[in-house]
Design a protein around this motif. Structure first.
Motif, PDB file in Angstrom:
ATOM      1  N   VAL A   1       0.838  -1.208   0.000  1.00  0.00           N
ATOM      2  CA  VAL A   1       0.000   0.000   0.000  1.00  0.00           C
ATOM      3  C   VAL A   1       0.871   1.254   0.000  1.00  0.00           C
ATOM      4  CG1 VAL A   1      -1.638   1.370   1.355  1.00  0.00           C
ATOM      5  CG2 VAL A   1      -1.993  -1.087   1.094  1.00  0.00           C
ATOM      6  N   LEU A   2       1.924   1.252   0.823  1.00  0.00           N
ATOM      7  CA  LEU A   2       2.784   2.428   0.942  1.00  0.00           C
ATOM      8  C   LEU A   2       3.801   2.507  -0.188  1.00  0.00           C
ATOM      9  CD1 LEU A   2       3.577   2.450   4.781  1.00  0.00           C
ATOM     10  CD2 LEU A   2       1.647   3.469   3.577  1.00  0.00           C
ATOM     11  N   GLY A   3       4.116   1.361  -0.797  1.00  0.00           N
ATOM     12  CA  GLY A   3       5.157   1.348  -1.829  1.00  0.00           C
ATOM     13  C   GLY A   3       6.523   1.639  -1.261  1.00  0.00           C
ATOM     14  N   ASN A   4       6.743   1.263  -0.006  1.00  0.00           N
ATOM     15  CA  ASN A   4       7.970   1.660   0.672  1.00  0.00           C
ATOM     16  C   ASN A   4       8.213   0.772   1.900  1.00  0.00           C
ATOM     17  OD1 ASN A   4       9.462   4.461   0.011  1.00  0.00           O
ATOM     18  ND2 ASN A   4       9.951   3.824   2.081  1.00  0.00           N
ATOM     19  N   ASP A   5       9.476   0.734   2.353  1.00  0.00           N
ATOM     20  CA  ASP A   5       9.741   0.239   3.696  1.00  0.00           C
ATOM     21  C   ASP A   5       9.044   1.181   4.670  1.00  0.00           C
ATOM     22  OD1 ASP A   5      11.344  -1.531   2.399  1.00  0.00           O
ATOM     23  OD2 ASP A   5      13.230  -0.838   3.266  1.00  0.00           O
ATOM     24  N   TYR A   6       8.877   0.750   5.918  1.00  0.00           N
ATOM     25  CA  TYR A   6       8.167   1.650   6.826  1.00  0.00           C
ATOM     26  C   TYR A   6       8.586   1.462   8.275  1.00  0.00           C
ATOM     27  CZ  TYR A   6       5.143  -2.528   7.095  1.00  0.00           C
ATOM     28  OH  TYR A   6       4.667  -3.811   7.234  1.00  0.00           O
ATOM     29  N   ILE A   7       8.279   2.488   9.061  1.00  0.00           N
ATOM     30  CA  ILE A   7       8.585   2.541  10.494  1.00  0.00           C
ATOM     31  C   ILE A   7       7.289   2.296  11.258  1.00  0.00           C
ATOM     32  CG2 ILE A   7       9.451   4.005  12.359  1.00  0.00           C
ATOM     33  CD1 ILE A   7      10.916   5.605  10.055  1.00  0.00           C
ATOM     34  N   ILE A   8       7.394   1.588  12.363  1.00  0.00           N
ATOM     35  CA  ILE A   8       6.219   1.241  13.170  1.00  0.00           C
ATOM     36  C   ILE A   8       6.384   1.821  14.567  1.00  0.00           C
ATOM     37  CG2 ILE A   8       4.836  -0.663  14.091  1.00  0.00           C
ATOM     38  CD1 ILE A   8       6.488  -2.302  11.765  1.00  0.00           C
ATOM     39  N   LEU A   9       5.426   2.636  14.984  1.00  0.00           N
ATOM     40  CA  LEU A   9       5.429   3.216  16.321  1.00  0.00           C
ATOM     41  C   LEU A   9       4.312   2.561  17.132  1.00  0.00           C
ATOM     42  CD1 LEU A   9       5.787   7.009  15.364  1.00  0.00           C
ATOM     43  CD2 LEU A   9       7.592   5.306  15.668  1.00  0.00           C
ATOM     44  N   PRO A  10       4.655   1.783  18.159  1.00  0.00           N
ATOM     45  CA  PRO A  10       3.626   1.104  18.960  1.00  0.00           C
ATOM     46  C   PRO A  10       2.963   2.081  19.927  1.00  0.00           C
ATOM     47  CG  PRO A  10       5.797   0.605  19.820  1.00  0.00           C
ATOM     48  CD  PRO A  10       6.021   1.454  18.609  1.00  0.00           C
ATOM     49  N   SER A  11       1.947   2.788  19.470  1.00  0.00           N
ATOM     50  CA  SER A  11       1.364   3.872  20.257  1.00  0.00           C
ATOM     51  C   SER A  11       0.527   3.380  21.427  1.00  0.00           C
ATOM     52  CB  SER A  11       0.524   4.775  19.351  1.00  0.00           C
ATOM     53  OG  SER A  11      -0.428   4.031  18.630  1.00  0.00           O
ATOM     54  N   SER A  12      -0.058   2.179  21.352  1.00  0.00           N
ATOM     55  CA  SER A  12      -0.813   1.600  22.467  1.00  0.00           C
ATOM     56  C   SER A  12      -1.245   0.187  22.081  1.00  0.00           C
ATOM     57  CB  SER A  12      -2.046   2.441  22.810  1.00  0.00           C
ATOM     58  OG  SER A  12      -3.100   2.210  21.899  1.00  0.00           O
ATOM     59  N   THR A  13      -1.892  -0.518  23.003  1.00  0.00           N
ATOM     60  CA  THR A  13      -2.427  -1.831  22.669  1.00  0.00           C
ATOM     61  C   THR A  13      -3.576  -1.728  21.683  1.00  0.00           C
ATOM     62  OG1 THR A  13      -3.923  -1.744  24.577  1.00  0.00           O
ATOM     63  CG2 THR A  13      -1.789  -2.830  24.901  1.00  0.00           C
ATOM     64  N   GLN A  14      -4.113  -0.521  21.487  1.00  0.00           N
ATOM     65  CA  GLN A  14      -5.265  -0.334  20.610  1.00  0.00           C
ATOM     66  C   GLN A  14      -4.872  -0.159  19.143  1.00  0.00           C
ATOM     67  OE1 GLN A  14      -7.823  -1.024  22.172  1.00  0.00           O
ATOM     68  NE2 GLN A  14      -7.323  -0.496  24.273  1.00  0.00           N
TER      69      GLN A  14
ATOM     70  N   VAL B   1      11.726   6.184  -3.625  1.00  0.00           N
ATOM     71  CA  VAL B   1      12.431   6.754  -2.487  1.00  0.00           C
ATOM     72  C   VAL B   1      13.471   5.763  -2.009  1.00  0.00           C
ATOM     73  CG1 VAL B   1      12.192   7.576  -0.122  1.00  0.00           C
ATOM     74  CG2 VAL B   1      10.412   8.061  -1.813  1.00  0.00           C
ATOM     75  N   PRO B   2      14.740   6.148  -1.869  1.00  0.00           N
ATOM     76  CA  PRO B   2      15.780   5.211  -1.442  1.00  0.00           C
ATOM     77  C   PRO B   2      15.565   4.752  -0.014  1.00  0.00           C
ATOM     78  CG  PRO B   2      16.609   7.455  -1.414  1.00  0.00           C
ATOM     79  CD  PRO B   2      15.255   7.509  -2.057  1.00  0.00           C
ATOM     80  N   LYS B   3      16.093   3.573   0.287  1.00  0.00           N
ATOM     81  CA  LYS B   3      15.940   3.045   1.634  1.00  0.00           C
ATOM     82  C   LYS B   3      16.752   3.864   2.624  1.00  0.00           C
ATOM     83  CE  LYS B   3      16.096  -1.445   1.916  1.00  0.00           C
ATOM     84  NZ  LYS B   3      16.471  -2.840   1.706  1.00  0.00           N
TER      85      LYS B   3
END
Length: 411
Positions: free
Chosen positions: A250-263, A370-372
Protein backbone atom coordinates in the motif's frame (compact mmCIF):
# COMPACT_ATOMS: atom_id res chain seq x y z
CA UNK A 1 -13.45 5.84 56.22
CA UNK A 2 -12.46 2.18 55.89
CA UNK A 3 -9.04 0.98 54.85
CA UNK A 4 -8.78 -1.40 51.89
CA UNK A 5 -8.97 -4.64 53.92
CA UNK A 6 -12.08 -3.42 55.76
CA UNK A 7 -13.62 -2.25 52.49
CA UNK A 8 -12.95 -5.61 50.81
CA UNK A 9 -14.49 -7.63 53.63
CA UNK A 10 -17.58 -5.37 53.70
CA UNK A 11 -18.10 -5.88 49.96
CA UNK A 12 -17.83 -9.66 50.35
CA UNK A 13 -20.30 -9.66 53.26
CA UNK A 14 -22.92 -7.42 51.64
CA UNK A 15 -22.76 -8.00 47.87
CA UNK A 16 -25.39 -10.78 47.96
CA UNK A 17 -27.91 -8.36 49.48
CA UNK A 18 -27.82 -6.08 46.42
CA UNK A 19 -27.79 -8.80 43.74
CA UNK A 20 -30.85 -10.55 42.26
CA UNK A 21 -32.59 -13.24 44.30
CA UNK A 22 -30.81 -16.13 42.56
CA UNK A 23 -27.53 -14.95 44.10
CA UNK A 24 -28.68 -14.94 47.72
CA UNK A 25 -26.63 -18.11 48.34
CA UNK A 26 -23.91 -17.29 45.82
CA UNK A 27 -20.29 -18.23 46.29
CA UNK A 28 -18.27 -15.03 46.78
CA UNK A 29 -14.49 -14.81 46.87
CA UNK A 30 -11.67 -12.34 46.30
CA UNK A 31 -8.51 -13.51 44.57
CA UNK A 32 -5.67 -12.01 42.49
CA UNK A 33 -6.34 -11.63 38.77
CA UNK A 34 -3.49 -11.37 36.26
CA UNK A 35 -4.17 -9.43 33.08
CA UNK A 36 -2.01 -7.81 30.45
CA UNK A 37 -0.12 -4.84 31.94
CA UNK A 38 -1.95 -5.10 35.25
CA UNK A 39 -2.84 -7.31 38.19
CA UNK A 40 -5.36 -6.66 40.93
CA UNK A 41 -7.63 -8.28 43.47
CA UNK A 42 -10.95 -9.15 41.88
CA UNK A 43 -14.34 -10.06 43.29
CA UNK A 44 -15.79 -13.29 41.90
CA UNK A 45 -19.45 -14.24 42.38
CA UNK A 46 -21.11 -17.49 41.33
CA UNK A 47 -24.71 -18.60 41.84
CA UNK A 48 -25.14 -21.82 43.79
CA UNK A 49 -24.64 -24.87 41.58
CA UNK A 50 -23.15 -22.86 38.71
CA UNK A 51 -19.55 -22.45 37.59
CA UNK A 52 -19.38 -18.76 36.81
CA UNK A 53 -16.42 -16.44 36.45
CA UNK A 54 -16.29 -12.66 36.52
CA UNK A 55 -13.52 -10.53 37.91
CA UNK A 56 -14.55 -7.08 39.14
CA UNK A 57 -11.59 -4.88 40.06
CA UNK A 58 -12.07 -4.18 43.78
CA UNK A 59 -8.96 -2.01 43.98
CA UNK A 60 -10.38 0.33 41.35
CA UNK A 61 -13.65 0.71 43.27
CA UNK A 62 -11.78 1.27 46.52
CA UNK A 63 -9.80 4.11 44.91
CA UNK A 64 -13.08 5.82 43.99
CA UNK A 65 -14.42 5.26 47.50
CA UNK A 66 -11.19 6.49 49.14
CA UNK A 67 -11.16 9.62 46.95
CA UNK A 68 -14.66 10.48 48.13
CA UNK A 69 -16.25 10.07 44.71
CA UNK A 70 -18.79 7.59 46.18
CA UNK A 71 -19.78 6.55 49.69
CA UNK A 72 -19.78 2.84 50.57
CA UNK A 73 -23.43 2.15 49.66
CA UNK A 74 -22.98 3.86 46.29
CA UNK A 75 -19.84 1.81 45.70
CA UNK A 76 -21.62 -1.41 46.64
CA UNK A 77 -24.41 -0.63 44.17
CA UNK A 78 -21.88 0.20 41.45
CA UNK A 79 -20.14 -3.17 41.95
CA UNK A 80 -23.50 -4.96 41.75
CA UNK A 81 -24.45 -3.15 38.53
CA UNK A 82 -21.09 -3.93 37.01
CA UNK A 83 -21.48 -7.62 37.75
CA UNK A 84 -24.94 -7.75 36.21
CA UNK A 85 -24.14 -5.82 33.04
CA UNK A 86 -21.03 -7.83 32.18
CA UNK A 87 -21.87 -10.57 29.61
CA UNK A 88 -19.26 -12.75 31.24
CA UNK A 89 -21.28 -12.83 34.46
CA UNK A 90 -23.29 -15.80 33.23
CA UNK A 91 -20.38 -17.55 31.54
CA UNK A 92 -19.76 -21.17 32.42
CA UNK A 93 -16.02 -21.61 32.89
CA UNK A 94 -16.22 -25.27 31.87
CA UNK A 95 -17.37 -24.20 28.39
CA UNK A 96 -14.08 -22.32 27.94
CA UNK A 97 -12.22 -25.61 28.21
CA UNK A 98 -14.06 -27.20 25.26
CA UNK A 99 -11.97 -26.32 22.21
CA UNK A 100 -14.62 -27.08 19.60
CA UNK A 101 -17.02 -24.79 21.48
CA UNK A 102 -14.66 -21.81 21.77
CA UNK A 103 -12.48 -22.21 18.66
CA UNK A 104 -14.28 -19.49 16.71
CA UNK A 105 -13.94 -17.04 19.60
CA UNK A 106 -10.13 -17.05 19.48
CA UNK A 107 -8.17 -13.92 18.64
CA UNK A 108 -4.70 -12.46 19.26
CA UNK A 109 -3.45 -9.49 21.22
CA UNK A 110 0.04 -8.07 21.78
CA UNK A 111 1.72 -6.85 24.93
CA UNK A 112 5.15 -5.69 26.03
CA UNK A 113 7.40 -8.51 27.20
CA UNK A 114 9.24 -6.56 29.90
CA UNK A 115 6.21 -5.46 31.95
CA UNK A 116 4.46 -8.86 31.61
CA UNK A 117 7.26 -11.32 32.38
CA UNK A 118 5.46 -13.01 35.26
CA UNK A 119 2.20 -13.34 33.33
CA UNK A 120 3.92 -14.78 30.25
CA UNK A 121 5.35 -17.65 32.29
CA UNK A 122 1.87 -19.17 32.55
CA UNK A 123 0.33 -18.52 29.16
CA UNK A 124 1.11 -19.64 25.59
CA UNK A 125 2.66 -16.81 23.58
CA UNK A 126 5.12 -15.92 20.83
CA UNK A 127 7.79 -13.24 21.17
CA UNK A 128 8.33 -10.74 18.36
CA UNK A 129 11.32 -8.57 19.31
CA UNK A 130 10.16 -7.14 22.68
CA UNK A 131 6.46 -7.75 22.01
CA UNK A 132 4.50 -10.91 22.81
CA UNK A 133 1.54 -12.29 20.86
CA UNK A 134 -1.01 -13.75 23.29
CA UNK A 135 -4.28 -15.64 22.77
CA UNK A 136 -7.74 -14.72 24.02
CA UNK A 137 -11.39 -15.69 23.80
CA UNK A 138 -13.81 -12.98 22.71
CA UNK A 139 -16.91 -13.27 24.89
CA UNK A 140 -18.75 -10.07 24.02
CA UNK A 141 -18.88 -6.39 24.77
CA UNK A 142 -20.28 -4.50 27.74
CA UNK A 143 -22.79 -1.67 27.41
CA UNK A 144 -19.99 0.89 27.59
CA UNK A 145 -18.19 -0.70 24.64
CA UNK A 146 -15.51 -2.57 26.56
CA UNK A 147 -14.55 -6.01 25.32
CA UNK A 148 -15.23 -8.96 27.59
CA UNK A 149 -12.62 -11.65 27.09
CA UNK A 150 -10.79 -14.55 28.70
CA UNK A 151 -7.09 -15.21 28.36
CA UNK A 152 -5.95 -18.62 27.16
CA UNK A 153 -3.61 -20.03 29.81
CA UNK A 154 -1.32 -23.05 29.78
CA UNK A 155 -4.01 -24.93 31.74
CA UNK A 156 -6.56 -24.19 29.03
CA UNK A 157 -4.13 -25.34 26.34
CA UNK A 158 -3.63 -28.63 28.18
CA UNK A 159 -7.41 -29.07 28.47
CA UNK A 160 -7.82 -28.42 24.73
CA UNK A 161 -5.42 -31.23 23.88
CA UNK A 162 -3.91 -29.29 20.97
CA UNK A 163 -0.45 -27.96 20.16
CA UNK A 164 0.52 -24.35 20.64
CA UNK A 165 1.12 -24.16 16.88
CA UNK A 166 -2.50 -25.10 16.18
CA UNK A 167 -3.70 -22.57 18.74
CA UNK A 168 -1.58 -19.91 17.04
CA UNK A 169 -2.80 -20.68 13.52
CA UNK A 170 -6.46 -20.91 14.55
CA UNK A 171 -6.24 -17.64 16.48
CA UNK A 172 -4.63 -15.85 13.51
CA UNK A 173 -7.27 -17.11 11.11
CA UNK A 174 -10.17 -16.25 13.39
CA UNK A 175 -8.81 -12.82 14.40
CA UNK A 176 -9.25 -11.59 10.84
CA UNK A 177 -12.92 -12.58 10.92
CA UNK A 178 -13.72 -11.14 14.34
CA UNK A 179 -11.59 -8.00 14.05
CA UNK A 180 -10.91 -7.04 10.40
CA UNK A 181 -7.88 -4.81 9.86
CA UNK A 182 -7.98 -1.14 8.89
CA UNK A 183 -5.17 1.19 7.75
CA UNK A 184 -6.28 4.84 7.87
CA UNK A 185 -4.34 8.08 7.23
CA UNK A 186 -3.98 10.02 10.48
CA UNK A 187 -5.49 13.09 8.82
CA UNK A 188 -8.63 11.14 7.88
CA UNK A 189 -8.92 9.72 11.38
CA UNK A 190 -8.63 13.18 12.93
CA UNK A 191 -11.20 14.50 10.50
CA UNK A 192 -13.60 11.75 11.51
CA UNK A 193 -12.91 12.29 15.19
CA UNK A 194 -13.26 16.07 15.13
CA UNK A 195 -15.73 16.67 12.31
CA UNK A 196 -17.46 13.33 11.81
CA UNK A 197 -20.87 14.97 12.11
CA UNK A 198 -20.21 17.38 9.24
CA UNK A 199 -21.25 16.76 5.65
CA UNK A 200 -18.75 16.84 2.78
CA UNK A 201 -19.28 20.52 1.74
CA UNK A 202 -18.77 21.57 5.35
CA UNK A 203 -15.60 19.49 5.62
CA UNK A 204 -14.12 21.55 2.76
CA UNK A 205 -14.70 24.78 4.66
CA UNK A 206 -11.37 26.72 4.79
CA UNK A 207 -11.51 26.95 8.58
CA UNK A 208 -11.96 23.19 8.94
CA UNK A 209 -9.09 22.54 6.54
CA UNK A 210 -6.91 25.06 8.38
CA UNK A 211 -7.46 23.19 11.64
CA UNK A 212 -6.53 19.90 9.97
CA UNK A 213 -3.50 21.47 8.27
CA UNK A 214 -2.32 22.79 11.62
CA UNK A 215 -2.57 19.35 13.22
CA UNK A 216 -1.30 17.38 10.20
CA UNK A 217 0.50 19.58 7.62
CA UNK A 218 -0.08 18.58 4.00
CA UNK A 219 3.67 18.33 3.33
CA UNK A 220 4.42 16.21 6.42
CA UNK A 221 5.54 12.59 6.12
CA UNK A 222 2.28 10.64 5.75
CA UNK A 223 1.25 8.72 8.85
CA UNK A 224 -1.30 5.92 9.14
CA UNK A 225 -3.18 4.26 11.99
CA UNK A 226 -3.23 0.46 11.90
CA UNK A 227 -6.01 -1.07 14.01
CA UNK A 228 -9.20 -3.09 13.57
CA UNK A 229 -12.75 -2.04 12.73
CA UNK A 230 -13.75 -2.15 16.41
CA UNK A 231 -10.64 -0.20 17.50
CA UNK A 232 -10.24 -2.66 20.39
CA UNK A 233 -6.85 -4.34 21.01
CA UNK A 234 -5.99 -3.34 17.45
CA UNK A 235 -2.19 -3.42 17.77
CA UNK A 236 -2.29 -7.18 17.18
CA UNK A 237 -3.39 -6.56 13.59
CA UNK A 238 0.28 -6.04 12.67
CA UNK A 239 0.86 -9.78 13.12
CA UNK A 240 -2.02 -11.00 10.97
CA UNK A 241 -0.84 -13.29 8.13
CA UNK A 242 0.93 -11.31 5.35
CA UNK A 243 -0.14 -8.02 6.96
CA UNK A 244 3.34 -6.48 6.94
CA UNK A 245 3.76 -7.16 3.23
CA UNK A 246 0.29 -5.80 2.50
CA UNK A 247 1.13 -2.55 4.29
CA UNK A 248 4.37 -2.28 2.33
CA UNK A 249 2.47 -2.75 -0.94
CA UNK A 250 0.00 0.00 0.00
CA UNK A 251 2.78 2.43 0.94
CA UNK A 252 5.16 1.35 -1.83
CA UNK A 253 7.97 1.66 0.67
CA UNK A 254 9.74 0.24 3.70
CA UNK A 255 8.17 1.65 6.83
CA UNK A 256 8.58 2.54 10.49
CA UNK A 257 6.22 1.24 13.17
CA UNK A 258 5.43 3.22 16.32
CA UNK A 259 3.63 1.10 18.96
CA UNK A 260 1.36 3.87 20.26
CA UNK A 261 -0.81 1.60 22.47
CA UNK A 262 -2.43 -1.83 22.67
CA UNK A 263 -5.26 -0.33 20.61
CA UNK A 264 -3.28 0.61 17.49
CA UNK A 265 0.07 1.07 15.75
CA UNK A 266 1.27 4.19 13.91
CA UNK A 267 2.81 3.48 10.49
CA UNK A 268 4.92 5.90 8.44
CA UNK A 269 6.94 5.33 5.26
CA UNK A 270 10.70 5.26 5.81
CA UNK A 271 11.86 8.14 3.66
CA UNK A 272 15.16 8.55 5.48
CA UNK A 273 13.78 11.52 7.42
CA UNK A 274 13.69 9.96 10.92
CA UNK A 275 16.30 8.20 13.02
CA UNK A 276 15.68 5.36 15.46
CA UNK A 277 16.44 7.69 18.35
CA UNK A 278 13.88 10.23 17.17
CA UNK A 279 11.27 7.50 16.70
CA UNK A 280 11.91 6.11 20.17
CA UNK A 281 11.61 9.57 21.72
CA UNK A 282 8.29 10.04 19.94
CA UNK A 283 6.93 6.75 21.30
CA UNK A 284 8.15 7.56 24.81
CA UNK A 285 6.43 10.97 24.66
CA UNK A 286 3.16 9.36 23.51
CA UNK A 287 3.34 6.79 26.31
CA UNK A 288 4.16 9.38 28.95
CA UNK A 289 1.37 11.78 28.03
CA UNK A 290 -1.50 10.05 26.27
CA UNK A 291 -1.49 6.32 27.05
CA UNK A 292 -2.87 4.76 30.27
CA UNK A 293 -0.43 2.28 31.88
CA UNK A 294 -2.70 -0.68 31.12
CA UNK A 295 -2.56 0.14 27.37
CA UNK A 296 1.18 0.70 26.98
CA UNK A 297 3.28 -1.61 24.85
CA UNK A 298 6.92 -0.48 24.76
CA UNK A 299 9.09 2.58 24.13
CA UNK A 300 10.82 0.85 21.19
CA UNK A 301 10.10 1.53 17.54
CA UNK A 302 10.30 -0.98 14.68
CA UNK A 303 11.13 -1.18 11.00
CA UNK A 304 9.92 -3.44 8.18
CA UNK A 305 12.20 -4.13 5.21
CA UNK A 306 10.12 -5.12 2.18
CA UNK A 307 13.03 -6.71 0.31
CA UNK A 308 14.10 -9.04 3.12
CA UNK A 309 10.60 -9.30 4.72
CA UNK A 310 12.30 -8.51 8.01
CA UNK A 311 10.52 -7.04 11.05
CA UNK A 312 13.03 -5.74 13.56
CA UNK A 313 13.75 -2.94 15.99
CA UNK A 314 14.42 0.31 14.16
CA UNK A 315 17.79 0.56 15.95
CA UNK A 316 18.75 -2.89 14.57
CA UNK A 317 17.84 -1.77 11.07
CA UNK A 318 20.02 1.33 11.40
CA UNK A 319 22.92 -0.84 12.58
CA UNK A 320 22.54 -3.02 9.48
CA UNK A 321 22.60 0.02 7.21
CA UNK A 322 25.70 1.38 8.94
CA UNK A 323 27.39 -1.97 8.47
CA UNK A 324 26.60 -1.82 4.75
CA UNK A 325 28.19 1.62 4.57
CA UNK A 326 31.36 0.33 6.21
CA UNK A 327 31.50 -2.60 3.77
CA UNK A 328 31.09 -0.19 0.86
CA UNK A 329 33.94 1.96 2.16
CA UNK A 330 36.23 -1.08 2.55
CA UNK A 331 35.41 -2.29 -0.96
CA UNK A 332 36.27 1.14 -2.29
CA UNK A 333 39.79 0.86 -0.91
CA UNK A 334 40.48 -2.50 -2.66
CA UNK A 335 42.41 -2.04 -6.00
CA UNK A 336 40.13 -2.71 -8.95
CA UNK A 337 41.12 -5.18 -11.69
CA UNK A 338 41.25 -3.58 -15.15
CA UNK A 339 38.65 -5.03 -17.52
CA UNK A 340 38.33 -4.61 -21.27
CA UNK A 341 34.60 -3.86 -21.06
CA UNK A 342 33.70 -0.17 -21.25
CA UNK A 343 31.10 -0.60 -18.49
CA UNK A 344 32.50 -2.00 -15.28
CA UNK A 345 30.53 -4.15 -12.86
CA UNK A 346 29.04 -2.49 -9.79
CA UNK A 347 28.25 -3.92 -6.34
CA UNK A 348 25.40 -6.41 -6.16
CA UNK A 349 23.62 -4.28 -3.56
CA UNK A 350 23.56 -1.38 -6.01
CA UNK A 351 22.23 -3.62 -8.80
CA UNK A 352 19.42 -4.78 -6.55
CA UNK A 353 18.68 -1.19 -5.61
CA UNK A 354 18.61 -0.15 -9.28
CA UNK A 355 16.20 -3.01 -10.07
CA UNK A 356 14.00 -2.00 -7.16
CA UNK A 357 13.94 1.60 -8.44
CA UNK A 358 12.99 0.47 -11.94
CA UNK A 359 10.21 -1.73 -10.55
CA UNK A 360 8.88 1.09 -8.41
CA UNK A 361 9.08 3.51 -11.33
CA UNK A 362 7.16 1.10 -13.55
CA UNK A 363 4.51 0.53 -10.88
CA UNK A 364 3.98 4.11 -9.74
CA UNK A 365 4.96 6.10 -12.81
CA UNK A 366 7.13 8.32 -10.61
CA UNK A 367 10.59 9.41 -11.65
CA UNK A 368 12.31 7.27 -9.03
CA UNK A 369 11.51 5.35 -5.88
CA UNK A 370 12.43 6.75 -2.49
CA UNK A 371 15.78 5.21 -1.44
CA UNK A 372 15.94 3.04 1.63
CA UNK A 373 18.70 5.21 3.08
CA UNK A 374 20.13 8.26 1.29
CA UNK A 375 23.55 7.78 2.90
CA UNK A 376 23.90 4.22 1.60
CA UNK A 377 22.79 5.17 -1.90
CA UNK A 378 25.18 8.11 -1.95
CA UNK A 379 28.09 5.87 -1.03
CA UNK A 380 27.25 3.43 -3.80
CA UNK A 381 26.86 6.20 -6.39
CA UNK A 382 30.18 7.73 -5.35
CA UNK A 383 31.82 4.33 -5.66
CA UNK A 384 30.42 3.82 -9.15
CA UNK A 385 31.63 7.28 -10.19
CA UNK A 386 35.10 6.58 -8.78
CA UNK A 387 35.29 3.31 -10.71
CA UNK A 388 34.41 5.06 -13.96
CA UNK A 389 36.96 7.82 -13.28
CA UNK A 390 39.74 5.28 -12.71
CA UNK A 391 38.78 3.46 -15.92
CA UNK A 392 38.88 6.74 -17.87
CA UNK A 393 42.35 7.56 -16.46
CA UNK A 394 43.67 4.10 -17.37
CA UNK A 395 42.30 4.55 -20.90
CA UNK A 396 44.23 7.83 -21.23
CA UNK A 397 47.41 6.11 -19.99
CA UNK A 398 47.00 3.38 -22.59
CA UNK A 399 46.48 6.02 -25.32
CA UNK A 400 49.62 7.95 -24.29
CA UNK A 401 51.59 4.69 -24.30
CA UNK A 402 50.49 3.91 -27.83
CA UNK A 403 51.50 7.41 -28.98
CA UNK A 404 54.94 7.00 -27.43
CA UNK A 405 55.47 3.68 -29.19
CA UNK A 406 54.42 5.21 -32.55
CA UNK A 407 56.80 8.17 -32.17
CA UNK A 408 59.70 5.85 -31.43
CA UNK A 409 59.00 3.80 -34.55
CA UNK A 410 58.95 6.91 -36.70
CA UNK A 411 62.27 8.10 -35.33
Amino acid sequence: MMNYEEFKQSIVNQIRDVLPEKYRDADVEVRPLEKINQSYEALFVGAAGENLSVGVNLEQYYDQYDAGDMDFQETLSAVSERLQEDPGFALDVDSLRNYETIKEQLYIRVCGVEQNQELLQNIPHRVKEDLAVTYHLHIGETEDGLAASAMVTDDFLTAYGITEEQLHQDALENSQKLFPATLTPVRDMLQELLFGNLKEPEIQDPMVQLILDTMVPQDAVPMYVLTNEQKLDGAGVLFYPDMMDQIGNVLGNDYIILPSSTQEMIILPDQGMMTAREAQEMVADINGIDVPPEERLTDCSYHYDRETHLFEKFSSYEARMEEKEKEAELDDKVPQKVESSEERSVPNDFVRHEKQERNETSRTGSERAVPKRESVLKKLEEKKAAVKAREAERAKDRTRGMHNRSDHALG
